[in-house]
Enzyme design. Structure first.
Site, PDB file in Angstrom:
ATOM      1  N   GLU A 102       0.819  -1.197   0.000  1.00 50.67           N
ATOM      2  CA  GLU A 102       0.000   0.000   0.000  1.00 50.67           C
ATOM      3  C   GLU A 102       0.862   1.260   0.000  1.00 50.67           C
ATOM      4  O   GLU A 102       1.923   1.299   0.613  1.00 50.67           O
ATOM      5  CB  GLU A 102      -0.966  -0.038   1.191  1.00 50.67           C
ATOM      6  CG  GLU A 102      -1.953  -1.171   1.003  1.00 50.67           C
ATOM      7  CD  GLU A 102      -3.092  -1.191   1.987  1.00 50.67           C
ATOM      8  OE1 GLU A 102      -3.058  -0.433   2.972  1.00 50.67           O
ATOM      9  OE2 GLU A 102      -4.037  -1.962   1.755  1.00 50.67           O
ATOM     10  N   CYS A 115       3.491   8.293   1.440  1.00 48.49           N
ATOM     11  CA  CYS A 115       3.967   7.287   2.397  1.00 48.49           C
ATOM     12  C   CYS A 115       4.221   6.003   1.596  1.00 48.49           C
ATOM     13  O   CYS A 115       3.308   5.441   0.997  1.00 48.49           O
ATOM     14  CB  CYS A 115       2.887   7.091   3.455  1.00 48.49           C
ATOM     15  SG  CYS A 115       3.295   5.850   4.676  1.00 48.49           S
ATOM     16  N   CYS A 122       5.938  -7.407   6.611  1.00 47.17           N
ATOM     17  CA  CYS A 122       7.010  -6.969   7.507  1.00 47.17           C
ATOM     18  C   CYS A 122       7.476  -8.171   8.307  1.00 47.17           C
ATOM     19  O   CYS A 122       6.669  -8.993   8.740  1.00 47.17           O
ATOM     20  CB  CYS A 122       6.509  -5.865   8.436  1.00 47.17           C
ATOM     21  SG  CYS A 122       7.843  -5.114   9.412  1.00 47.17           S
ATOM     22  N   CYS A 126       5.763  -6.096  15.624  1.00 46.61           N
ATOM     23  CA  CYS A 126       5.310  -5.086  16.575  1.00 46.61           C
ATOM     24  C   CYS A 126       3.848  -5.372  16.906  1.00 46.61           C
ATOM     25  O   CYS A 126       3.023  -5.592  16.024  1.00 46.61           O
ATOM     26  CB  CYS A 126       5.491  -3.688  15.984  1.00 46.61           C
ATOM     27  SG  CYS A 126       7.219  -3.336  15.625  1.00 46.61           S
ATOM     28  N   CYS A 129       0.701  -3.243  15.410  1.00 44.18           N
ATOM     29  CA  CYS A 129       0.739  -2.864  13.989  1.00 44.18           C
ATOM     30  C   CYS A 129       0.064  -3.926  13.132  1.00 44.18           C
ATOM     31  O   CYS A 129       0.375  -5.116  13.246  1.00 44.18           O
ATOM     32  CB  CYS A 129       2.185  -2.679  13.550  1.00 44.18           C
ATOM     33  SG  CYS A 129       2.330  -2.229  11.812  1.00 44.18           S
ATOM     34  N   CYS A 345      -1.700   5.200  10.024  1.00 45.83           N
ATOM     35  CA  CYS A 345      -0.508   4.460  10.438  1.00 45.83           C
ATOM     36  C   CYS A 345      -0.873   3.096  10.991  1.00 45.83           C
ATOM     37  O   CYS A 345      -1.779   2.979  11.808  1.00 45.83           O
ATOM     38  CB  CYS A 345       0.222   5.194  11.553  1.00 45.83           C
ATOM     39  SG  CYS A 345       0.678   6.847  11.143  1.00 45.83           S
TER      40      CYS A 345
HETATM   41  N1  SAH Z   1       8.924  -0.304  10.233  1.00 48.39           N
HETATM   42  C1  SAH Z   1       9.139   1.126  10.219  1.00 48.39           C
HETATM   43  C2  SAH Z   1       8.267   1.812   9.209  1.00 48.39           C
HETATM   44  C3  SAH Z   1       6.778   1.779   9.529  1.00 48.39           C
HETATM   45  S1  SAH Z   1       6.345   3.375   9.947  1.00 48.39           S
HETATM   46  C4  SAH Z   1       8.970   1.660  11.622  1.00 48.39           C
HETATM   47  O1  SAH Z   1       8.624   0.896  12.517  1.00 48.39           O
HETATM   48  O2  SAH Z   1       9.253   2.826  11.845  1.00 48.39           O
HETATM   49  C5  SAH Z   1       4.743   3.252  10.562  1.00 48.39           C
HETATM   50  C6  SAH Z   1       4.580   4.013  11.875  1.00 48.39           C
HETATM   51  O3  SAH Z   1       3.251   3.794  12.364  1.00 48.39           O
HETATM   52  C7  SAH Z   1       5.502   3.479  12.927  1.00 48.39           C
HETATM   53  O4  SAH Z   1       5.893   4.465  13.828  1.00 48.39           O
HETATM   54  C8  SAH Z   1       4.627   2.477  13.595  1.00 48.39           C
HETATM   55  O5  SAH Z   1       5.120   2.104  14.833  1.00 48.39           O
HETATM   56  C9  SAH Z   1       3.314   3.213  13.646  1.00 48.39           C
HETATM   57  N2  SAH Z   1       2.159   2.313  13.831  1.00 48.39           N
HETATM   58  C10 SAH Z   1       2.086   1.000  13.574  1.00 48.39           C
HETATM   59  N3  SAH Z   1       0.880   0.519  13.867  1.00 48.39           N
HETATM   60  C11 SAH Z   1       0.153   1.557  14.316  1.00 48.39           C
HETATM   61  C12 SAH Z   1      -1.201   1.702  14.730  1.00 48.39           C
HETATM   62  N4  SAH Z   1      -2.041   0.667  14.747  1.00 48.39           N
HETATM   63  N5  SAH Z   1      -1.624   2.918  15.099  1.00 48.39           N
HETATM   64  C13 SAH Z   1      -0.793   3.978  15.042  1.00 48.39           C
HETATM   65  N6  SAH Z   1       0.485   3.909  14.639  1.00 48.39           N
HETATM   66  C14 SAH Z   1       0.959   2.697  14.281  1.00 48.39           C
END
Ligand code: SAH
Length: 371
Positions: A102, A115, A122, A126, A129, A345
């Site tokens: 996406e 973005c 991935c 986490c 996420c 995000c």
């Molecule tokens: N893997 C990289 C790039 C992804 S960036 C990283 O971790 O930085 C995506 C951002 O959104 C990251 O800061 C991630 O932690 C955050 N994120 C992931 N899931 C989310 C959610 N459900 N709600 C809000 N932010 C989230």
């Protein structure tokens, strides 16, 4: 030109989108062409939007012929488009292997941000996420990463210029180091997209050896997904912390900030109700960040199916911000965009043929980290 190369029928075509300027110069040197050909071809592709070699009229006829027989400009394609009520646009981008990632366009008053995804799925897990739940298939090639920008800009047209790129889509960009660096070089390259290094941001969960390497080869803005002020909690929320704990991460951030274009690191901190959002945790965060020039971006948690986490109430988020602000840390609260199309995000899911089989394991994991 070296005509001793294998014939086009027996050779795979070289995708020119996989080269940054240096790579393209080396490619042209190999076929006996001058280095400036690289700049001409970059301009055709990225500035003129020309993908047909026959139209690259400042190249010699024999070079055009060679390129037609041996090379291609192979873009991914759009599989779907969703437009949110706030103007945010999310595309499912289909790669040639059939997987989809996406890409999200976020228009604002004075800038327009794309973005971009770096991997199909991935490999990290986490807990909060939704991309993590999809599992992992493979790294995207340079052409597939920069291709998202080419496609989006083509679709938006010349009146809506993309001014900023954040590597915050699916995947952990620093685990696809070489391809991501080449793609970011093209974003900043004068003969390609020409974005300033302050307008290209890589976001990482904290792969510290790669952060050190990055500071040696590429000068972009850095965001770190922190999400917890202690190792104990971060080990749960961002499991890569078990490998690269906070002391290492902060050291890598200090080093990067010294040479980086912005002289500070942006820390992303997702607000999870009752998990990482208390005032004492805000104070611990202040202490943790005291040795790094920092900005903090608080991200309201975006829920997705099967998550047991909830977003902190706005009142809690504001209190958390006030603790950081009164300690002198510039703190913003991210405005959630594209919520009505799940483009926010952590909501990016694409269509991943999961090779890690993680999606099976994660389906049974519902309880939030309780620390
Ligand atoms: N893997 C990289 C790039 C992804 S960036 C990283 O971790 O930085 C995506 C951002 O959104 C990251 O800061 C991630 O932690 C955050 N994120 C992931 N899931 C989310 C959610 N459900 N709600 C809000 N932010 C989230």
């Amino acid at each position: 030109m070296n005509s001793a190369n294998a014939s086009a029928d027996t050779q795979r075509l070289v995708n020119l989108l996989d080269f940054d300027r240096k790579g393209l110069q080396a490619f042209f040197a190999e076929i006996g062409e001058k280095a400036f050909r690289a700049d001409q071809v970059l301009k055709w592709i990225y500035q003129e939007g020309v993908t047909d070699f026959a139209q690259m009229t400042n190249l010699s006829k024999s070079l055009r012929n060679y390129l037609e027989n041996h090379c291609e400009i192979k873009l991914p394609s759009f599989a779907a488009e969703q437009l949110a009520s706030d103007g945010t646009c999310k595309w499912a981008v289909r790669m040639h292997c059939g997987n989809q990632v996406e890409t999200v366009y976020i228009p604002e008053e004075r800038r327009a941000t794309l973005c971009v995804s770096s991997q199909v799925g991935c490999a990290l897990a986490c807990r909060f996420c939704s991309t993590a739940q999809q599992g992992f298939n493979r790294n995207l090639s340079t052409g597939e990463i920069i291709g998202q920008l080419v496609l989006a800009q083509q679709r938006l047209g010349s009146e809506r210029k993309i001014t900023n790129v954040v590597m915050m889509g699916m995947g952990e960009p620093l685990l696809n180091f070489d391809n991501v660096v080449k793609a970011m070089n093209l974003m900043m390259e004068d003969f390609a997209f020409g974005l300033s290094k302050r307008r290209v941001t890589i976001s990482t969960s904290g792969v510290t050896p790669a952060m050190h390497r990055l500071s040696e080869v590429c000068d972009v803005s850095m965001a770190v997904s922190l999400h917890a002020p202690t190792d104990e909690l971060r080990n749960q929320l961002v499991p890569i912390n078990q490998k690269y704990p906070l002391a290492d991460l902060m050291a890598a951030c200090r080093e990067y900030a010294k040479n980086g274009p912005r002289k500070h690191i942006t820390f992303e901190y997702v607000m999870l109700d009752g998990v990482n959002d208390s005032a004492p945790q805000a104070k611990l965060l202040v202490k943790l960040l005291s040795t790094v020039p920092s900005k903090v971006n608080l991200i309201p948690f975006n829920p997705f199916p099967q998550t047991a986490y909830r977003c902190s109430p706005m009142e809690t988020i504001l209190k958390f911000r006030d603790v950081l602000q009164s300690a002198g840390i510039v703190t913003t609260i991210r405005k959630t965009r594209g919520e009505d199309i799940d483009a926010a995000c952590g909501q990016l899911v694409g269509q991943v043929q999961d090779k890690s089989r993680r999606h099976l394991k994660l389906q049974v994991q519902t309880a939030p980290a309780n620390v």
